[in-house]
Design a protein around this motif. Sequence first.
Motif, PDB file in Angstrom:
ATOM      1  N   MET A   1     -47.679 -59.596 -32.547  1.00 54.78           N
ATOM      2  CA  MET A   1     -46.684 -59.860 -33.368  1.00 54.78           C
ATOM      3  C   MET A   1     -47.089 -61.156 -34.148  1.00 54.78           C
ATOM      4  O   MET A   1     -46.523 -61.674 -35.317  1.00 54.78           O
ATOM      5  CB  MET A   1     -45.243 -60.321 -32.886  1.00 54.78           C
ATOM      6  CG  MET A   1     -44.748 -59.027 -32.066  1.00 54.78           C
ATOM      7  SD  MET A   1     -43.863 -57.886 -33.362  1.00 54.78           S
ATOM      8  CE  MET A   1     -42.742 -58.764 -33.823  1.00 54.78           C
ATOM      9  N   GLU A   2     -48.186 -61.942 -33.761  1.00 57.65           N
ATOM     10  CA  GLU A   2     -48.691 -63.136 -34.316  1.00 57.65           C
ATOM     11  C   GLU A   2     -50.185 -62.840 -34.863  1.00 57.65           C
ATOM     12  O   GLU A   2     -51.126 -63.887 -34.664  1.00 57.65           O
ATOM     13  CB  GLU A   2     -48.571 -64.114 -33.430  1.00 57.65           C
ATOM     14  CG  GLU A   2     -47.267 -64.534 -33.242  1.00 57.65           C
ATOM     15  CD  GLU A   2     -47.017 -65.426 -32.111  1.00 57.65           C
ATOM     16  OE1 GLU A   2     -47.831 -66.060 -31.306  1.00 57.65           O
ATOM     17  OE2 GLU A   2     -45.779 -66.010 -31.836  1.00 57.65           O
ATOM     18  N   LEU A   3     -50.793 -61.717 -35.280  1.00 57.92           N
ATOM     19  CA  LEU A   3     -51.977 -61.674 -35.533  1.00 57.92           C
ATOM     20  C   LEU A   3     -52.475 -62.156 -36.915  1.00 57.92           C
ATOM     21  O   LEU A   3     -53.696 -62.636 -36.720  1.00 57.92           O
ATOM     22  CB  LEU A   3     -52.153 -60.020 -35.832  1.00 57.92           C
ATOM     23  CG  LEU A   3     -52.300 -58.906 -34.648  1.00 57.92           C
ATOM     24  CD1 LEU A   3     -52.227 -57.544 -35.189  1.00 57.92           C
ATOM     25  CD2 LEU A   3     -53.722 -59.171 -33.985  1.00 57.92           C
ATOM     26  N   ASP A   4     -51.525 -62.614 -37.435  1.00 56.44           N
ATOM     27  CA  ASP A   4     -52.191 -63.789 -38.865  1.00 56.44           C
ATOM     28  C   ASP A   4     -52.672 -65.008 -38.161  1.00 56.44           C
ATOM     29  O   ASP A   4     -53.435 -65.614 -39.014  1.00 56.44           O
ATOM     30  CB  ASP A   4     -50.854 -64.042 -39.542  1.00 56.44           C
ATOM     31  CG  ASP A   4     -49.658 -64.645 -38.918  1.00 56.44           C
ATOM     32  OD1 ASP A   4     -49.288 -64.196 -37.815  1.00 56.44           O
ATOM     33  OD2 ASP A   4     -48.739 -65.461 -39.434  1.00 56.44           O
ATOM     34  N   LYS A   5     -52.490 -65.269 -36.945  1.00 55.47           N
ATOM     35  CA  LYS A   5     -52.915 -66.444 -36.243  1.00 55.47           C
ATOM     36  C   LYS A   5     -54.226 -66.196 -35.724  1.00 55.47           C
ATOM     37  O   LYS A   5     -54.994 -67.206 -35.221  1.00 55.47           O
ATOM     38  CB  LYS A   5     -51.937 -67.085 -35.432  1.00 55.47           C
ATOM     39  CG  LYS A   5     -50.568 -67.492 -35.762  1.00 55.47           C
ATOM     40  CD  LYS A   5     -49.821 -68.112 -34.992  1.00 55.47           C
ATOM     41  CE  LYS A   5     -48.534 -68.500 -35.496  1.00 55.47           C
ATOM     42  NZ  LYS A   5     -47.458 -68.915 -34.323  1.00 55.47           N
ATOM     43  N   ALA A   6     -54.737 -64.969 -35.715  1.00 54.95           N
ATOM     44  CA  ALA A   6     -55.848 -64.507 -34.865  1.00 54.95           C
ATOM     45  C   ALA A   6     -56.974 -64.746 -35.624  1.00 54.95           C
ATOM     46  O   ALA A   6     -57.150 -64.269 -36.906  1.00 54.95           O
ATOM     47  CB  ALA A   6     -55.635 -63.198 -34.279  1.00 54.95           C
TER      48      ALA A   6
ATOM     49  N   VAL B   1     -51.201 -52.328 -37.321  1.00 55.67           N
ATOM     50  CA  VAL B   1     -52.369 -51.609 -37.472  1.00 55.67           C
ATOM     51  C   VAL B   1     -53.258 -52.140 -38.857  1.00 55.67           C
ATOM     52  O   VAL B   1     -54.368 -52.134 -38.954  1.00 55.67           O
ATOM     53  CB  VAL B   1     -51.788 -50.107 -37.509  1.00 55.67           C
ATOM     54  CG1 VAL B   1     -53.418 -49.218 -38.150  1.00 55.67           C
ATOM     55  CG2 VAL B   1     -51.684 -49.469 -36.143  1.00 55.67           C
ATOM     56  N   THR B   2     -52.333 -52.371 -39.788  1.00 50.34           N
ATOM     57  CA  THR B   2     -52.813 -53.014 -40.904  1.00 50.34           C
ATOM     58  C   THR B   2     -53.473 -54.431 -40.772  1.00 50.34           C
ATOM     59  O   THR B   2     -54.596 -54.425 -41.425  1.00 50.34           O
ATOM     60  CB  THR B   2     -51.624 -53.262 -42.043  1.00 50.34           C
ATOM     61  OG1 THR B   2     -51.100 -51.762 -42.324  1.00 50.34           O
ATOM     62  CG2 THR B   2     -52.175 -53.578 -43.194  1.00 50.34           C
ATOM     63  N   GLN B   3     -52.875 -55.309 -39.893  1.00 46.07           N
ATOM     64  CA  GLN B   3     -53.592 -56.512 -39.743  1.00 46.07           C
ATOM     65  C   GLN B   3     -54.995 -56.273 -39.025  1.00 46.07           C
ATOM     66  O   GLN B   3     -55.814 -56.743 -39.289  1.00 46.07           O
ATOM     67  CB  GLN B   3     -52.576 -57.237 -38.946  1.00 46.07           C
ATOM     68  CG  GLN B   3     -51.415 -57.930 -39.304  1.00 46.07           C
ATOM     69  CD  GLN B   3     -51.729 -59.226 -40.006  1.00 46.07           C
ATOM     70  OE1 GLN B   3     -52.944 -59.751 -40.120  1.00 46.07           O
ATOM     71  NE2 GLN B   3     -50.768 -60.068 -40.583  1.00 46.07           N
ATOM     72  N   LEU B   4     -54.796 -55.281 -37.968  1.00 45.20           N
ATOM     73  CA  LEU B   4     -55.914 -55.042 -37.379  1.00 45.20           C
ATOM     74  C   LEU B   4     -57.219 -54.427 -38.299  1.00 45.20           C
ATOM     75  O   LEU B   4     -58.418 -54.794 -38.189  1.00 45.20           O
ATOM     76  CB  LEU B   4     -55.930 -54.065 -35.988  1.00 45.20           C
ATOM     77  CG  LEU B   4     -54.964 -54.513 -34.938  1.00 45.20           C
ATOM     78  CD1 LEU B   4     -54.711 -53.270 -34.006  1.00 45.20           C
ATOM     79  CD2 LEU B   4     -55.595 -55.644 -34.380  1.00 45.20           C
ATOM     80  N   ALA B   5     -56.807 -53.488 -39.218  1.00 48.98           N
ATOM     81  CA  ALA B   5     -57.732 -52.985 -40.035  1.00 48.98           C
ATOM     82  C   ALA B   5     -58.567 -54.019 -40.929  1.00 48.98           C
ATOM     83  O   ALA B   5     -59.680 -53.751 -41.087  1.00 48.98           O
ATOM     84  CB  ALA B   5     -56.883 -52.003 -40.933  1.00 48.98           C
ATOM     85  N   MET B   6     -57.990 -55.012 -41.176  1.00 48.53           N
ATOM     86  CA  MET B   6     -58.583 -55.828 -42.134  1.00 48.53           C
ATOM     87  C   MET B   6     -59.427 -56.947 -41.454  1.00 48.53           C
ATOM     88  O   MET B   6     -60.248 -57.824 -41.902  1.00 48.53           O
ATOM     89  CB  MET B   6     -57.527 -56.755 -42.942  1.00 48.53           C
ATOM     90  CG  MET B   6     -56.714 -56.016 -43.947  1.00 48.53           C
ATOM     91  SD  MET B   6     -57.651 -54.475 -44.669  1.00 48.53           S
ATOM     92  CE  MET B   6     -58.487 -55.660 -45.800  1.00 48.53           C
ATOM     93  N   ARG B   7     -59.769 -56.548 -40.097  1.00 46.65           N
ATOM     94  CA  ARG B   7     -60.349 -57.625 -39.177  1.00 46.65           C
ATOM     95  C   ARG B   7     -61.745 -56.835 -38.864  1.00 46.65           C
ATOM     96  O   ARG B   7     -62.689 -57.135 -38.011  1.00 46.65           O
ATOM     97  CB  ARG B   7     -59.820 -58.160 -37.760  1.00 46.65           C
ATOM     98  CG  ARG B   7     -58.781 -59.322 -38.413  1.00 46.65           C
ATOM     99  CD  ARG B   7     -57.771 -59.285 -37.367  1.00 46.65           C
ATOM    100  NE  ARG B   7     -56.769 -60.597 -37.494  1.00 46.65           N
ATOM    101  CZ  ARG B   7     -56.020 -60.593 -38.911  1.00 46.65           C
ATOM    102  NH1 ARG B   7     -55.989 -59.860 -39.462  1.00 46.65           N
ATOM    103  NH2 ARG B   7     -55.751 -62.042 -39.001  1.00 46.65           N
ATOM    104  N   LEU B   8     -61.942 -55.364 -39.451  1.00 47.06           N
ATOM    105  CA  LEU B   8     -62.972 -54.929 -39.252  1.00 47.06           C
ATOM    106  C   LEU B   8     -64.106 -55.153 -40.147  1.00 47.06           C
ATOM    107  O   LEU B   8     -63.818 -55.617 -41.281  1.00 47.06           O
ATOM    108  CB  LEU B   8     -62.650 -53.203 -39.542  1.00 47.06           C
ATOM    109  CG  LEU B   8     -61.831 -52.624 -38.369  1.00 47.06           C
ATOM    110  CD1 LEU B   8     -61.648 -51.086 -39.009  1.00 47.06           C
ATOM    111  CD2 LEU B   8     -62.983 -52.364 -36.960  1.00 47.06           C
TER     112      LEU B   8
END
Length: 287
Positions: free
Chosen positions: A213-218, A244-251
């Motif tokens: 829930m806090e992927l913006d801090k990763a 999933v959208t947050q994860l996608a942008m870390r690829l």
Amino acid sequence: MALQDWGIRPVTPITDEQFSLWQAQIEARTGITFTQTRRPFLEISLSTRMREIGIDDYDVYYELVMSGISGEREWVVLVDRLAVQETSFFRHASSYALVEQYIKQRLADKSCYSLNLWSAGCSTGEEPYSLAFLVEEMITNHQRQDIFYGITATDISFPTLTKAKQGIYIERKLQGMPDALKFKYFTQLGNKRDWQVNSDIKNRIAFAQLNLMELDKAPFADMDVIFCQNVLIYFRRFRKRDVVTQLAMRLRIGGILVLGVGEIMDWQHPSLERVEYADTLAYRRIV
């Protein structure tokens, strides 16, 4: 003789109001949704922990969890009870086969000198260790010892991460794993019952606490592979899409996101394309 005579007390029923209160708080802080069908699991988890610390009222326990530093410490323990931790080595073989195919392509690229993988929701460590075994085998088979690789493994539960870092598993957990892998990457401990992942593999993995829930801090980016399976199953649809959208942008461009089959439906992203591979749900970043 009654159960009470043995010191065994039945689970105290949770009222509708109390259930709604806990339901809202758990979802707000972890994203995990407790529907009516999972109400008994919530009752058992809460009442078991309450019994351990001498509390017999759900409202009193709620106040404890919500109060200051002591509440934060208690929340860590409770989340460990609520998080689904059932996993195994190389769970869902087709997803690992897809990762193998992708890694093979990367190793064939002579300009590739590093691989970065992320196990998001790593539980007790079987998933990131499986990824490490896979990469190790492929680097050896393709004679690419010049490649550096690292795996980031995150989970919401501190106690679970502690177990993962230790890398110790009972014999039953290794059933189904080829002996060649078991004897290559594990050492049997003195009790003859447990096996521990070898230090050279453990050193490839960085374990860290992270709430999805806090992927913006990763601070993660340019990942070759993000593996996120059996984590989003209890999230609401809109939260799944956000995660999933947050994860996608870390690829990295060309990197792949591997999800659990059926965990998210009808999701699209302009920077990704669906990877067509049997019995898998995966996406590749294209821009």
